[in-house]
Design a protein around this motif. Structure first.
Motif, PDB file in Angstrom:
ATOM      1  N   PHE A 148      13.682  14.165  -0.127  1.00  0.00           N
ATOM      2  CA  PHE A 148      12.235  14.233  -0.326  1.00  0.00           C
ATOM      3  C   PHE A 148      11.599  13.189   0.587  1.00  0.00           C
ATOM      4  N   ALA A 149      10.892  13.683   1.603  1.00  0.00           N
ATOM      5  CA  ALA A 149      10.154  12.772   2.488  1.00  0.00           C
ATOM      6  C   ALA A 149       8.678  13.006   2.180  1.00  0.00           C
ATOM      7  N   THR A 150       8.374  12.900   0.888  1.00  0.00           N
ATOM      8  CA  THR A 150       7.086  13.386   0.387  1.00  0.00           C
ATOM      9  C   THR A 150       6.055  12.281   0.174  1.00  0.00           C
ATOM     10  N   CYS A 199       0.830  -1.221   0.000  1.00  0.00           N
ATOM     11  CA  CYS A 199       0.000   0.000   0.000  1.00  0.00           C
ATOM     12  C   CYS A 199       0.853   1.255   0.000  1.00  0.00           C
ATOM     13  N   LEU A 200       2.096   1.114   0.435  1.00  0.00           N
ATOM     14  CA  LEU A 200       2.985   2.280   0.544  1.00  0.00           C
ATOM     15  C   LEU A 200       4.278   1.948  -0.182  1.00  0.00           C
ATOM     16  N   SER A 201       4.127   1.623  -1.466  1.00  0.00           N
ATOM     17  CA  SER A 201       5.328   1.255  -2.217  1.00  0.00           C
ATOM     18  C   SER A 201       5.476   2.033  -3.522  1.00  0.00           C
ATOM     19  N   LEU A 248       7.408  11.832  -5.862  1.00  0.00           N
ATOM     20  CA  LEU A 248       8.106  13.122  -5.812  1.00  0.00           C
ATOM     21  C   LEU A 248       7.079  14.217  -6.036  1.00  0.00           C
ATOM     22  N   PRO A 249       7.241  15.363  -5.392  1.00  0.00           N
ATOM     23  CA  PRO A 249       6.239  16.428  -5.564  1.00  0.00           C
ATOM     24  C   PRO A 249       6.399  17.143  -6.906  1.00  0.00           C
ATOM     25  N   ASP A 250       5.304  17.821  -7.299  1.00  0.00           N
ATOM     26  CA  ASP A 250       5.358  18.566  -8.575  1.00  0.00           C
ATOM     27  C   ASP A 250       5.879  19.968  -8.295  1.00  0.00           C
ATOM     28  N   THR A 265      -6.348  11.453  12.710  1.00  0.00           N
ATOM     29  CA  THR A 265      -7.064  11.294  11.434  1.00  0.00           C
ATOM     30  C   THR A 265      -6.095  11.287  10.261  1.00  0.00           C
ATOM     31  N   LYS A 266      -4.860  11.784  10.498  1.00  0.00           N
ATOM     32  CA  LYS A 266      -3.750  11.473   9.612  1.00  0.00           C
ATOM     33  C   LYS A 266      -2.932  10.478  10.410  1.00  0.00           C
ATOM     34  N   ARG A 267      -2.190   9.602   9.742  1.00  0.00           N
ATOM     35  CA  ARG A 267      -1.431   8.585  10.475  1.00  0.00           C
ATOM     36  C   ARG A 267      -0.616   9.257  11.577  1.00  0.00           C
ATOM     37  N   VAL A 278      15.208  18.980   4.040  1.00  0.00           N
ATOM     38  CA  VAL A 278      14.233  17.890   4.089  1.00  0.00           C
ATOM     39  C   VAL A 278      12.883  18.495   3.727  1.00  0.00           C
ATOM     40  N   ILE A 279      12.247  17.945   2.706  1.00  0.00           N
ATOM     41  CA  ILE A 279      10.905  18.427   2.338  1.00  0.00           C
ATOM     42  C   ILE A 279       9.895  17.409   2.842  1.00  0.00           C
ATOM     43  N   GLY A 280       8.967  17.874   3.694  1.00  0.00           N
ATOM     44  CA  GLY A 280       7.941  16.992   4.243  1.00  0.00           C
ATOM     45  C   GLY A 280       8.129  16.797   5.743  1.00  0.00           C
ATOM     46  N   LEU A 339       6.130  26.595   5.281  1.00  0.00           N
ATOM     47  CA  LEU A 339       5.701  26.846   3.894  1.00  0.00           C
ATOM     48  C   LEU A 339       4.306  27.466   3.820  1.00  0.00           C
ATOM     49  N   ARG A 340       3.574  27.421   4.930  1.00  0.00           N
ATOM     50  CA  ARG A 340       2.265  28.093   4.934  1.00  0.00           C
ATOM     51  C   ARG A 340       2.478  29.606   4.851  1.00  0.00           C
ATOM     52  N   LYS A 341       3.588  30.065   5.398  1.00  0.00           N
ATOM     53  CA  LYS A 341       3.903  31.501   5.324  1.00  0.00           C
ATOM     54  C   LYS A 341       4.687  31.818   4.057  1.00  0.00           C
ATOM     55  N   GLN A 388       8.299  22.576   5.904  1.00  0.00           N
ATOM     56  CA  GLN A 388       7.044  21.998   6.391  1.00  0.00           C
ATOM     57  C   GLN A 388       5.839  22.718   5.806  1.00  0.00           C
ATOM     58  N   ARG A 389       4.967  21.919   5.171  1.00  0.00           N
ATOM     59  CA  ARG A 389       3.694  22.506   4.721  1.00  0.00           C
ATOM     60  C   ARG A 389       2.633  22.296   5.803  1.00  0.00           C
ATOM     61  N   THR A 390       2.484  21.030   6.248  1.00  0.00           N
ATOM     62  CA  THR A 390       1.478  20.748   7.283  1.00  0.00           C
ATOM     63  C   THR A 390       2.146  20.020   8.449  1.00  0.00           C
TER      64      THR A 390
HETATM   65  O1  N01 Z   1       4.607  10.350   3.805  1.00  0.00           O
HETATM   66  P1  N01 Z   1       3.409  11.358   4.209  1.00  0.00           P
HETATM   67  P2  N01 Z   1       5.588   9.518   4.739  1.00  0.00           P
HETATM   68  N1  N01 Z   1       5.694  20.572  -0.811  1.00  0.00           N
HETATM   69  O2  N01 Z   1       2.502  11.371   3.035  1.00  0.00           O
HETATM   70  C1  N01 Z   1       4.875  16.714   2.388  1.00  0.00           C
HETATM   71  C2  N01 Z   1       4.020   4.903   6.862  1.00  0.00           C
HETATM   72  N2  N01 Z   1       5.247   5.154   7.616  1.00  0.00           N
HETATM   73  O3  N01 Z   1       6.551   8.803   3.873  1.00  0.00           O
HETATM   74  O4  N01 Z   1       0.883  17.131   4.537  1.00  0.00           O
HETATM   75  C3  N01 Z   1       5.927  20.460   0.493  1.00  0.00           C
HETATM   76  O5  N01 Z   1       2.843  11.037   5.515  1.00  0.00           O
HETATM   77  C4  N01 Z   1       3.537  16.504   3.024  1.00  0.00           C
HETATM   78  O6  N01 Z   1       2.963  17.752   3.373  1.00  0.00           O
HETATM   79  P3  N01 Z   1       1.339  17.934   3.360  1.00  0.00           P
HETATM   80  C5  N01 Z   1       2.871   5.560   7.605  1.00  0.00           C
HETATM   81  O7  N01 Z   1       1.710   4.867   7.348  1.00  0.00           O
HETATM   82  C6  N01 Z   1       5.296   4.693   8.872  1.00  0.00           C
HETATM   83  O8  N01 Z   1       6.139  10.375   5.815  1.00  0.00           O
HETATM   84  O9  N01 Z   1       0.878  17.341   2.050  1.00  0.00           O
HETATM   85  N3  N01 Z   1       5.667  19.378   1.219  1.00  0.00           N
HETATM   86  C7  N01 Z   1       3.920  15.636   4.207  1.00  0.00           C
HETATM   87  O10 N01 Z   1       4.415  16.404   5.264  1.00  0.00           O
HETATM   88  C8  N01 Z   1       2.889   6.937   6.978  1.00  0.00           C
HETATM   89  O11 N01 Z   1       1.723   7.675   7.163  1.00  0.00           O
HETATM   90  C9  N01 Z   1       6.393   4.949   9.648  1.00  0.00           C
HETATM   91  O12 N01 Z   1       1.138  19.342   3.462  1.00  0.00           O
HETATM   92  C10 N01 Z   1       5.147  18.334   0.572  1.00  0.00           C
HETATM   93  C11 N01 Z   1       5.052  14.787   3.637  1.00  0.00           C
HETATM   94  O13 N01 Z   1       5.527  15.453   2.474  1.00  0.00           O
HETATM   95  C12 N01 Z   1       3.152   6.593   5.534  1.00  0.00           C
HETATM   96  O14 N01 Z   1       4.116   5.535   5.594  1.00  0.00           O
HETATM   97  C13 N01 Z   1       7.452   5.679   9.135  1.00  0.00           C
HETATM   98  C14 N01 Z   1       4.881  18.361  -0.806  1.00  0.00           C
HETATM   99  C15 N01 Z   1       4.598  13.423   3.227  1.00  0.00           C
HETATM  100  O15 N01 Z   1       4.162  12.738   4.346  1.00  0.00           O
HETATM  101  C16 N01 Z   1       3.681   7.726   4.693  1.00  0.00           C
HETATM  102  O16 N01 Z   1       4.638   8.474   5.440  1.00  0.00           O
HETATM  103  C17 N01 Z   1       7.368   6.136   7.846  1.00  0.00           C
HETATM  104  C18 N01 Z   1       5.183  19.556  -1.503  1.00  0.00           C
HETATM  105  N4  N01 Z   1       4.935  19.671  -2.800  1.00  0.00           N
HETATM  106  C19 N01 Z   1       6.259   5.867   7.088  1.00  0.00           C
HETATM  107  N5  N01 Z   1       4.363  17.164  -1.163  1.00  0.00           N
HETATM  108  C20 N01 Z   1       6.407   4.470  11.029  1.00  0.00           C
HETATM  109  O17 N01 Z   1       6.967   5.032  11.915  1.00  0.00           O
HETATM  110  C21 N01 Z   1       4.301  16.425  -0.047  1.00  0.00           C
HETATM  111  N6  N01 Z   1       4.776  17.121   0.999  1.00  0.00           N
HETATM  112  C22 N01 Z   1       5.625   3.320  11.336  1.00  0.00           C
END
Ligand code: N01
Ligand code: FAD
Length: 536
Positions: A379-381, A146-148, A152-154, A329-331, A185-187, A352-354, A210-212
């Motif tokens: 990219f931690a996107t 499900c998470l594979s 990358l962001p646009d 409500t988000k993981r 680090v983005i994300g 990034l909200r500002k 950080q966006r959110t």
């Molecule tokens: O991905 P995410 P993840 N500009 O989608 C940001 C599992 N997991 O790889 O929220 C700027 O959660 C995006 O911002 P926003 C777990 O199920 C588990 O971290 O869209 N930012 C967000 O902050 C998890 O939920 C573990 O505003 C941008 C981030 O990138 C799932 O995998 C550890 C952007 C993405 O966060 C996914 O986690 C790791 C942009 N254009 C993963 N686009 C455990 O610990 C995106 N972002 C168990």
């Protein structure tokens, strides 16, 4: 089996993916005497734990629970070194499972499935790979994860950067050395929250975009306590059984009270206790945290208070405190010193909200308040979750219908296991099942066991074809939506809702009814002769 060996032209079953789902499925199909092969894009087993090698990658389900239960000797023999296992240890475990059950001889590595087409005349699937293999199989089992499908962001100019770039979900096998480097680090999702504190210990500077903000709970990770390990091992069968009945497939205490039934002092004491214990069990503080906004607010405010106390700079603390979605409500994230990391002199948060990102340039990242230079961008996107990996395969069912078209408005499945119009095709932890809302090894085992039961049922009756009916699928999709709407989940712009991918339909994809309830439903359906499935 390596990629140099050719795949047989004809098989009983093709399994796509050699993560925990695919590996266990292969083991069970062998038990039925079926000929089966796994086709896997990577050069090794482990799926998630093969690809996500970023610094700090770790499980947030306790090691004693995030492991297979199907083999008593395996669960007794294997020893975990920490309360929450890190990625290298989980990958070693996956490799141990592959060796122990002699799975590799039936896995074609470094081979990507590009299409799967159902032929009505022969009642078989034709699976094609990027190496030119064409395999005919009666059953096609998607264990694609499900998470594979990393994403990358646009961002304009993303290809222009001349420094190093990494995605957490495709991390290199060799250690990346950030010593002395300026790292962006983005994300700020789970991956970033785990990676940032570790990268910050090594790099010269870390700038987090950080966006959110997300809610994160400390893990309180520690070396495995031998008495604790023994308490599980001496009673594994019963404990696993209890876990399977839980909402998340994880055994931890869920307080049956409502957060708004108790007074403020008692509530704070309960949150403090769970904060001190660490991990996702925080969300079990009250049973209605994901159901009732007023209850949820109390937990969210508690965590915001912790963030304000942990982060010294008030503006950074406020930017890190989530206010746009109910907690959980988000993981929910689980961390080791995430918030404290912002007190380091070499770590900066860009809100990034500002000041939104305008572009990635040859040398760095430009936001509305100027350009910063970097040696590396991480990219931690995140991922195109739940549907992304399946839809990257051209899947064609009855009459040439395409899954991409059928799911244009969101995924539709019966039980997250099968799709009407796609006979003999199974999806392990597919959308419409508890899947990503659970301890996924529990959900994987349940799906694999259920599919094995169905195939045994068919074998015993000389049946060759199973398909979900449209009616059963419609009813299940409707039920899934109704259950989701009784919770706070749909109010968040989460990847559960497809909200992280521009243009993706906004549909709550996993089934929130609970792992225990869902299992009972699946078992009931099987007991009633596979109600809602057409067998021939
Ligand atoms: O991905 P995410 P993840 N500009 O989608 C940001 C599992 N997991 O790889 O929220 C700027 O959660 C995006 O911002 P926003 C777990 O199920 C588990 O971290 O869209 N930012 C967000 O902050 C998890 O939920 C573990 O505003 C941008 C981030 O990138 C799932 O995998 C550890 C952007 C993405 O966060 C996914 O986690 C790791 C942009 N254009 C993963 N686009 C455990 O610990 C995106 N972002 C168990
Ligand atoms: P995966 O492990 O994703 O395996 C799918 C495999 O299919 C991959 O190897 C992939 O290469 C292969 N594949 C996909 N498409 C193709 C194709 N077309 N052709 C060939 N091969 C293909 N879950 C939890 O329960 N607890 C946790 O703490 C937890 N932590 C996580 C941390 C991270 C960083 C991530 C990303 C996920 C986490 N998860 C967690 C979820 C995790 O994905 C599952 O727990 C589990 O590992 C999934 O196993 P799987 O076999 O279903 O899928």
């Amino acid at each position: 089996m390596s990629h140099t060996q050719t795949l047989p032209k004809s098989l009983d079953a093709v399994i796509v993916g050699a993560g925990f789902g695919g590996m266990y499925m292969l083991h069970r199909l062998r038990g039925l005497g079926l000929s089966a092969r796994i086709i896997e894009a990577a050069d090794g087993v482990g799926g998630t734990w093969y690809w996500n090698r970023y610094p700090g990658a770790r499980c947030d389900v306790e090691s004693m629970q995030y492991s297979f239960s199907f083999d008593e000797a395996l669960q007794q023999d294997w020893t975990w070194s920490e309360r929450f296992a890190a990625q290298p240890e989980i990958l070693r475990y996956a490799n141990h499972v592959a060796d122990r059950f002699d799975l590799r001889r039936d896995i074609a590595f470094e081979t990507r499935v590009e299409s799967a087409t159902y032929d009505e005349a022969t009642d078989r699937w034709t699976v094609r790979t990027d190496r030119g293999d064409v395999v005919s199989a009666r059953f096609c089992i998607m264990a694609t994860g499900c998470l594979s499908a990393a994403r990358l962001p646009d961002i304009p100019g993303i290809g222009d950067f001349r420094g190093e770039t990494y995605h957490t979900g495709y991390w290199p096998q060799q250690k990346v050395d950030f010593t002395g480097k300026r790292v962006a680090v983005i994300g700020t999702g789970s991956s970033a929250i785990q990676a940032i504190p570790v990268i910050a210990e090594e790099a010269a500077q870390v700038t987090v975009f950080q966006r959110t903000p997300n809610f994160s709970i400390p893990s309180r990770n520690a070396p495995m306590d031998e008495d604790y390990e023994q308490s599980w091992k001496s009673d594994y069968a019963a404990k696993r059984q209890q876990a399977r009945a839980m909402r998340t497939g994880i055994l931890y205490g869920i307080n049956p009270q409502s957060a708004v039934e108790v007074d403020a002092a008692e509530r704070t004491a309960e949150y403090e206790r769970r904060w001190a214990t660490g991990g996702t069990a925080f969300m079990g503080a009250y049973h209605d945290l994901i159901l009732n906004k007023a209850s949820n607010d109390t937990a969210a405010e508690f965590v915001r208070g912790k963030i304000r106390a942990l982060v010294q700079d008030p503006e950074t603390a406020e930017a890190l405190a989530p206010k746009d979605h109910p907690i959980g409500t988000k993981r929910i994230c689980v961390d080791t010193h995430y918030y404290e990391t912002y007190n380091r002199p070499n770590v900066t948060l860009v809100n990034l909200r500002k000041h939104p990102i305008e572009a990635i340039t040859a040398t760095g990242i430009r936001t509305s308040d100027g350009e910063r230079e970097f040696d590396a961008i991480v990219f931690a996107t995140g991922f195109d979750a739940m549907t992304g990996t399946l839809l990257r395969i051209d899947i064609r069912g009855r009459g040439g219908r395409s899954l991409a078209q059928d799911w244009e408005h969101g995924p539709r499945t019966y039980l997250g296991l099968m799709i009407a119009g796609y006979p003999n095709l199974f999806t392990i932890t597919g959308p419409g099942s508890p899947s990503v809302l659970s301890n996924m090894i529990v959900s994987i085992e349940q799906h694999v066991d259920w599919i094995t039961g169905l195939l045994a049922h068919m074998q015993a009756r000389g049946l060759g074809c199973v398909e979900a009916t449209e009616e059963a699928q419609e009813a299940w999709v409707r039920h899934g939506m109704e259950v989701a709407e009784r919770t706070l989940y749909p109010s968040a712009a989460s990847w559960y809702m497809g909200a992280n991918i521009p243009g993706k339909p906004r549909v709550f994809m996993p089934y929130i009814g609970g792992v225990g309830v869902y299992r009972e439903k699946c078992d009931e359906i099987a007991a009633q002769g596979y109600e809602g499935f057409r067998l021939a």
